[in-house]
Every structure is written in structure tokens, then in C-alpha cells.
Scaffold this active site. Structure first.
Site, short mmCIF file in Angstrom:
data_model
loop_
_atom_site.label_atom_id
_atom_site.label_comp_id
_atom_site.label_asym_id
_atom_site.label_seq_id
_atom_site.Cartn_x
_atom_site.Cartn_y
_atom_site.Cartn_z
N ALA A 73 -28.42 -9.62 -18.24
CA ALA A 73 -27.88 -8.96 -17.04
C ALA A 73 -28.83 -9.13 -15.87
CB ALA A 73 -27.67 -7.48 -17.32
N ASN A 91 -32.58 -5.01 -9.35
CA ASN A 91 -31.71 -5.30 -10.50
C ASN A 91 -32.42 -6.13 -11.58
OD1 ASN A 91 -29.75 -3.92 -9.20
ND2 ASN A 91 -28.53 -5.70 -8.62
N THR A 116 -35.69 -18.72 -16.22
CA THR A 116 -35.07 -19.79 -15.43
C THR A 116 -36.06 -20.88 -15.03
OG1 THR A 116 -34.09 -20.24 -13.25
CG2 THR A 116 -35.46 -18.31 -13.39
N TYR A 140 -35.68 -14.76 -6.50
CA TYR A 140 -35.04 -14.83 -7.82
C TYR A 140 -36.03 -15.33 -8.87
CZ TYR A 140 -32.33 -16.66 -11.69
OH TYR A 140 -31.87 -16.94 -12.96
N LEU A 189 -22.47 -26.49 -8.91
CA LEU A 189 -21.89 -27.81 -8.62
C LEU A 189 -20.68 -28.13 -9.50
CD1 LEU A 189 -22.06 -30.50 -7.09
CD2 LEU A 189 -23.64 -31.31 -8.87
N1 UFG Z 1 -24.88 -28.87 -4.91
C1 UFG Z 1 -24.17 -29.63 -4.01
N2 UFG Z 1 -23.00 -29.15 -3.55
C2 UFG Z 1 -22.49 -27.95 -3.93
C3 UFG Z 1 -23.22 -27.16 -4.86
C4 UFG Z 1 -24.41 -27.67 -5.33
O1 UFG Z 1 -24.60 -30.72 -3.62
O2 UFG Z 1 -21.42 -27.55 -3.45
C5 UFG Z 1 -26.13 -29.42 -5.43
C6 UFG Z 1 -27.33 -28.50 -5.18
O3 UFG Z 1 -27.88 -28.76 -3.93
C7 UFG Z 1 -28.22 -28.88 -6.36
C8 UFG Z 1 -27.25 -29.27 -7.47
O4 UFG Z 1 -26.01 -29.51 -6.83
O5 UFG Z 1 -28.98 -30.00 -6.02
C9 UFG Z 1 -27.05 -28.19 -8.48
O6 UFG Z 1 -26.77 -26.98 -7.78
P1 UFG Z 1 -26.29 -25.64 -8.51
O7 UFG Z 1 -26.04 -24.64 -7.44
O8 UFG Z 1 -25.18 -25.96 -9.45
O9 UFG Z 1 -27.53 -25.23 -9.40
P2 UFG Z 1 -29.05 -24.99 -8.96
O10 UFG Z 1 -29.82 -26.17 -9.47
O11 UFG Z 1 -29.21 -24.67 -7.54
O12 UFG Z 1 -29.35 -23.62 -9.69
C10 UFG Z 1 -29.67 -23.52 -11.03
C11 UFG Z 1 -29.33 -22.13 -11.53
C12 UFG Z 1 -30.16 -21.09 -10.82
C13 UFG Z 1 -31.61 -21.46 -10.95
C14 UFG Z 1 -31.86 -22.85 -10.43
C15 UFG Z 1 -33.28 -23.27 -10.66
O13 UFG Z 1 -27.96 -21.87 -11.35
O14 UFG Z 1 -29.93 -19.82 -11.39
O15 UFG Z 1 -31.04 -23.77 -11.15
O16 UFG Z 1 -33.62 -24.24 -9.72
F1 UFG Z 1 -32.37 -20.61 -10.24
#
Ligand code: UFG
Length: 328
Positions: A73, A91, A116, A140, A189
Site C-alpha cells: 500500500a 502515506n 522501487t 517517491y 507506458l
Molecule cells: N513514457 C512515454 N510516454 C508515456 C508514458 C511513459 O514516453 O505516455 C515513457 C517514460 O518517459 C519512461 C517510460 O515510458 O521513459 C516508462 O514510463 P512509465 O511511466 O511506464 O514508468 P517509469 O519508468 O516512469 O516508472 C516506473 C514505476 C515507478 C518507479 C519508476 C522508477 O512505475 O513507480 O519506474 O524509475 F518509480
């Protein structure tokens, strides 16, 4: 009995199902703020309550004979943590301290903690091991690392036994098609690309094409949610057998895929063409995050089983069967 806090969320609900399949008894504590009642397997007991509320915790620990706690959570959006750090420290840190305090009061000393890749910040290495310097660049990541440090201290002072699991990019859905990813708002993504390919979004944006990577887009290590769930069970068993304690493990595939490659794989799996828009970088995105998960393989025998195609295939099955998530 295993207490799964946040068991109605994405990774929590998959772990609950797997625990039940492996004959563990499970009680879920969730406040349903982001989780979904429908995602909780009906073989599990569900208690609605809040881990920041000592009375809710007393009620659950008093009612059931809990052997171990898994804690899913948390708030987990990097951008939101920058604009609203108070929410993250309350939280993710304060509430977790309340949980740990209540565990100790009730004599429960085994804890599996969801951490993470964000604890590493911008790593100075291509492949991240557990020995890579932790230097989070947002609240975070800091909130998760604070609990990691608190656990070390609680182990030394109070004999708390724990395993910390640092997830990379969770993706996919259960092979049964019954549970999957449903966030509001969705920011990840793969679900965004699939929702676009389902016709629910106009386009998919690529955040930055000028990174120092092969194709200029960010590289991530995607890991199937079922593989994550399996790692929790192995971690739990290692605590129960007194094989391991106060350990930290990375959970990834060990392979990096760029944003462009992920979109192409989604197109390939679904047979549909995406409308891709190139936009500015998103603040706080490291160019590349790839895990070494050698340590958990050597110590607990865990290895990712699902490929990126399988993550996208199972996610696609979930999204096509539940285009509006759990609610419809
Ligand atoms: N991205 C895009 N377009 C979008 C969404 C994401 O290009 O619409 C890219 C982001 O810039 C990133 C990649 O896709 O390069 C993955 O993005 P996500 O948002 O799917 O995941 P993140 O890597 O940002 O986040 C994940 C976890 C988080 C954690 C993080 C650690 O979801 O909880 O990894 O870096 F904190």
C-alpha cells in the site's frame, strides 16, 4: 495467515492470487483508495481499513493470527511526489511506521516490503545491482529508501525480519484474464499504448527522443507482475525457513527496451498501428534503468519467466476484456 496490505492494488492482487494458489491463507487490508474490491480473489478475506489508522491495524492483528505481512500500500507516482511530497511522506513513511509498530506490538516480525528502482536515482552504471549507490531524485524514491533504512534499524534493535524487493517496471496481467492493471489516472507506458490501440486514446506520446540511447528514447527493464508475485512468495518462504533475512533484491528481466521498442512490440502483438507523437522529455526520467537480478537468482532461485511480448499479450487480453477496467 499472511496479511497483505494493499492487496486490492495491481501488484498486490496478483500476489494474493498466487499466495492462495500455493495454499497460503490470506487476509487483505486495503482502504480501496486506489485498489479495487473486484481484484481481490474471493478465497481471500478482505478487511477495509487504513494502515495509517492504529485502530484498524489493532482490529486486524487482533482478529487473525498473522505470521507475516506483505506491504504493497503506497503512492507511487514520481511526478505527483514532486508536487505533493507531504502525501508521499505521510502515506509511504508515516503510515508504514504505524504498521511496523503495530506488527511489533502484536508479535509479528516477518515483513516483505515493496521498494522501487526509483531508490537508485540516476545510476552511474549500465546494469544496476543491489550494490549500486542509492541516490533517489524524487520524494517517491526517498520515501521508499527511508523505510529501507528504518527496516535496517528495526532489524538491529528489535529483531524485525524483512526482505526488500526493488521492482523495476511492472507490466502485464494474470494469464486467467481476471485481474490486471487499472490506475486512475493511468501514467504507465504499456497500458497507455494499449488503451490507445483499443481506440480509447487519440495517440501515444513519446517523452523525449534525444536521450543518449540507441534510438534516443528511454530504456526500461519491464517485469511481468506474475514474476513479481512469485518473488514475494520465495522471499516469504526464505523468511519462514530462516534461510534469509534483512536482504534487498532487485526484480527485473535484465533486459532493457526503449520506449520505441515497447510501442513497436505493442503494434506487433495487437496487429494495430499506433499514432505516435514525439514530445518533450518528462521531468525526472533517467535515460536507462536495467536491473541485475543475479542476487535473487543465486540466493532464492528466482528468475523472470515472461518476455516483453508475453507481458504485452496478457495486458492486451486484460484491456480488451475490460476496456473500462474493473468498474464496467
Ligand atoms: N513514457 C512515454 N510516454 C508515456 C508514458 C511513459 O514516453 O505516455 C515513457 C517514460 O518517459 C519512461 C517510460 O515510458 O521513459 C516508462 O514510463 P512509465 O511511466 O511506464 O514508468 P517509469 O519508468 O516512469 O516508472 C516506473 C514505476 C515507478 C518507479 C519508476 C522508477 O512505475 O513507480 O519506474 O524509475 F518509480
Amino acid at each position: 495467515m499472511i496479511l497483505v496490505v494493499g492487496g486490492a492494488g495491481y501488484i498486490g492482487s496478483h500476489t494474493v492470487k498466487q499466495l492462495l494458489d500455493q495454499n497460503f491463507e490470506v487476509v487483505v487490508l486495503d482502504n480501496l483508495s486506489t485498489g479495487h474490491r473486484e481484484s481481490v480473489d474471493e478465497r481471500a478475506l478482505l478487511e477495509i481499513g487504513d494502515l495509517s489508522n492504529a485502530a484498524d491495524l489493532d482490529r486486524v492483528f487482533g482478529k487473525y493470527s498473522i505470521d507475516a505481512v506483505m506491504h504493497f500500500a503506497a503512492n507511487s507516482l514520481v511526478g505527483e511526489s514532486v508536487s505533493n511530497p507531504l502525501k508521499y511522506y505521510k502515506n509511504n513513511v508515516t503510515a508504514t511506521i504505524t504498521l511496523l509498530e503495530k506488527m511489533m506490538e502484536h508479535g509479528v516480525k516477518s515483513f516483505i516490503f515493496s521498494s522501487t528502482a526509483a531508490t537508485y536515482g540516476i545510476p552511474d552504471t549500465d546494469i544496476i545491482t543491489e550494490g549500486t549507490l542509492t541516490n533517489p531524485i524524487n520524494p517517491y524514491g526517498r520515501s521508499k529508501l527511508m523505510i529501507e533504512h528504518i527496516l535496517q534499524d528495526f532489524h538491529a534493535a528489535y529483531g524485525m525480519k524483512y526482505v526488500v524487493l526493488r521492482y523495476f517496471n511492472a507490466a502485464g496481467a494474470h494469464v486467467s484474464g481476471t485481474i490486471g492493471e487499472d490506475h486512475t489516472p493511468e501514467t504507465h507506458l504499456i497500458p497507455l499504448v494499449l488503451q490507445h490501440l483499443l481506440g480509447k486514446r487519440e495517440s501515444i506520446s513519446v517523452f523525449g527522443t534525444d536521450y543518449d540511447t540507441n534510438d534516443g528514447t528511454c530504456i526500461r527493464d519491464y517485469i511481468h507482475v506474475t514474476d513479481l508475485a512469485e518473488a514475494h512468495i520465495l522471499a516469504l518462504q526464505s523468511l519462514q525457513n530462516e534461510q534469509k533475512s534483512n536482504e534487498v533484491y532487485n526484480l527485473g528481466n535484465g533486459k532493457g527496451f526503449s520506449v520505441k521498442e515497447v510501442i513497436e512490440t505493442c503494434e506487433h502483438v495487437t496487429g494495430k498501428k499506433a499514432n505516435v507523437i514525439h514530445t518533450e522529455r518528462r521531468a525526472g526520467d533517467p535515460a536507462q534503468l536495467i536491473a541485475s537480478s543475479e542476487k535473487i537468482y543465486e540466493e532464492l532461485g528466482w528468475k523472470a519467466k515472461y518476455s516483453l511480448e508475453e507481458m504485452i499479450q496478457t495486458a492486451w487480453e486484460w484491456h480488451t476484456a475490460h476496456p473500462n477496467g474493473y468498474s464496467k
